[in-house]
Design a protein around this motif. Structure first.
Motif, short mmCIF file in Angstrom:
data_model
loop_
_atom_site.label_atom_id
_atom_site.label_comp_id
_atom_site.label_asym_id
_atom_site.label_seq_id
_atom_site.Cartn_x
_atom_site.Cartn_y
_atom_site.Cartn_z
N ALA A 333 0.86 -1.40 0.01
CA ALA A 333 0.10 -0.06 0.00
C ALA A 333 0.97 1.35 -0.15
O ALA A 333 0.75 2.14 -0.65
CB ALA A 333 -0.82 0.00 1.09
N ALA A 334 1.88 1.26 0.69
CA ALA A 334 2.74 2.53 0.97
C ALA A 334 3.54 2.57 -0.45
O ALA A 334 3.61 3.70 -1.13
CB ALA A 334 3.76 2.20 2.09
N TYR A 335 3.92 1.76 -0.96
CA TYR A 335 4.84 1.68 -2.25
C TYR A 335 3.72 2.09 -3.22
O TYR A 335 4.15 3.23 -4.23
CB TYR A 335 5.20 0.58 -2.77
N ALA A 336 2.49 1.76 -3.41
CA ALA A 336 1.56 2.25 -4.72
C ALA A 336 1.29 3.60 -4.42
O ALA A 336 1.10 4.60 -5.18
CB ALA A 336 0.09 1.33 -4.49
N LEU A 337 0.78 3.94 -3.11
CA LEU A 337 0.60 5.46 -2.85
C LEU A 337 1.86 6.51 -3.22
O LEU A 337 1.64 7.66 -3.33
CB LEU A 337 0.12 5.69 -1.19
N ASP A 338 2.95 5.76 -2.81
CA ASP A 338 4.04 6.72 -3.24
C ASP A 338 4.41 7.08 -4.88
O ASP A 338 4.81 7.85 -5.22
CB ASP A 338 5.48 5.91 -2.55
N LEU A 339 3.82 5.79 -5.40
CA LEU A 339 3.95 5.91 -6.94
C LEU A 339 3.01 7.08 -7.33
O LEU A 339 3.42 7.70 -8.35
CB LEU A 339 3.63 4.62 -7.46
N ILE A 340 1.56 6.92 -6.73
CA ILE A 340 0.99 7.93 -7.11
C ILE A 340 1.37 9.48 -6.98
O ILE A 340 1.12 10.32 -7.68
CB ILE A 340 -0.53 7.76 -6.61
N ARG A 341 1.89 9.66 -5.79
CA ARG A 341 2.56 11.17 -5.19
C ARG A 341 3.68 11.38 -6.42
O ARG A 341 3.65 12.41 -6.56
CB ARG A 341 3.07 10.58 -4.05
#
Length: 356
Positions: A333-341
């Motif tokens: 989850a943290a990785y995917a949200l970081d990609l979006i950012r």
């Protein structure tokens, strides 16, 4: 808040066996026909007050096609499934989706690190999550995967949930978390190639979708040499055009063995890594034929027939590693949200979906 345990004489199971009603004691919650979704908690459980359900793509497509786009009929069937099974598990696809909501009560032995009032997204499937809907889905027209809902859900001792980030729209975060296992696993696999000194060519079937576009971004982030996005229609190709998420965008039917493999080859394939993110059946052998010998195929679609994949590879003497994307990678989850950012292109695609 103290948990409500008055009528819980049997010990709880961290994986939810104690909530299985049919067949009692014989299966895990995902495989069960019916769950106990009552609100009283065992000591290691957490109860979530619902805000939004997000149906997975394969399930929503199947229901929409079954009812010829009649949203009211789709809504009725979702209500019937939840009432009958105590969870949202499409009986045809076997899949469910995920939810966001607010922590309402925490058992004294819970190890999930949640507190009453936390806004969270569950990172386990609705197909194994005890669920009750109390508002008849009055705010949903049955025509989108995102479902406003009131009611409650139960998390087990080994369930997974993540607090919603403060800097992102909750609806955007929900969409990202719904498919966060895909980019995390793609990054891991591409990283394995890079560590061996090979920057791979990655083909993503369904590259304009949620999991597909995040997978393209993750492939680039992990060091892929070339990214090929496969889409079925010109309108999806137009969505990716100019984003930089793919080096080549090809229009092809992912169910056509020769059509797909020829399109991928013309775009620079065969692929070292093929990622299947489409939500229709019949893509197993085309994906195999589009992948180089010694390559890797990651199946993220819940429409995948895994026996067909195994037998299909054997039938064409394909030496390929086939992975089932199970939706969980540590830190996904943290990785995917970081990609979006970090990636404006993929964020733009997601925000466009919200506007639509």
């Amino acid at each position: 808040m103290a948990a409500t345990n008055e009528r819980r004489p049997t010990p709880s199971s961290p994986v939810g066996l104690h909530r299985v009603l049919e067949p009692a004691g014989a299966s895990l919650p995902q495989a069960a026909a019916r769950l106990d979704a009552s609100p009283q908690l065992w000591p290691d459980e957490v109860r979530i007050s619902l805000d939004t359900l997000n149906l997975d793509a394969a399930s929503f497509r199947q229901l929409t096609e079954k009812h010829s786009g009649d949203g009211a009929a789709v809504r009725r069937e979702v209500l019937d499934i939840v009432a009958d099974r105590g969870k949202m598990q499409n009986p045809v696809t076997g899949s469910g989706g995920m939810l966001i909501g607010t922590v309402d009560e925490v058992g004294p032995e819970s190890t999930l690190g949640l507190s009453v009032g936390d806004r969270v997204a569950t990172l386990v499937s609705l197909s194994l999550t005890p669920l009750v809907i109390t508002d008849e889905l009055a705010g949903w027209d049955g025509r989108s995967e995102r479902v406003p809902a009131e009611g409650h859900a139960i998390l087990f001792g080994r369930s997974i949930a993540a607090q919603l980030p403060d800097d992102l729209d909750p609806a955007l975060a929900l969409m990202v978390m719904d498919v966060c296992g895909a980019p995390a696993l793609v990054a891991r696999v591409v990283g394995e190639y890079v560590e061996r000194g090979l920057a791979p060519t990655v083909a993503v079937l369904g590259g304009a979708g949620k999991s597909g576009s995040l997978s393209l971004a993750a492939a680039a982030d992990a060091g892929a040499r070339r990214r090929i996005a496969v889409v079925p229609f010109q309108r999806e190709a137009d969505l990716l055009s100019g984003t930089g998420l793919a080096d080549e965008v090809v229009i092809a039917d992912a169910r056509s063995p020769l059509g797909l493999s020829e399109a991928v080859a013309a775009a620079g394939g065969p692929a070292d890594v093929t990622v299947v993110c489409v939500d229709v059946p019949g893509c197993e052998q085309p994906a195999i034929l589009s992948t180089a010998q010694g390559g890797t195929i990651i199946f993220f679609s819940m429409a995948t027939h895994f026996a067909a994949a195994a037998l299909g590879a054997e039938g064409v003497a394909a030496d390929v590693r086939m992975l089932v994307g199970n939706g969980y990678v540590p830190g996904h989850a943290a990785y995917a949200l970081d990609l979006i950012r970090r990636d404006a292109a993929v964020r733009g695609l997601f925000e466009g979906r919200l506007e639509d």
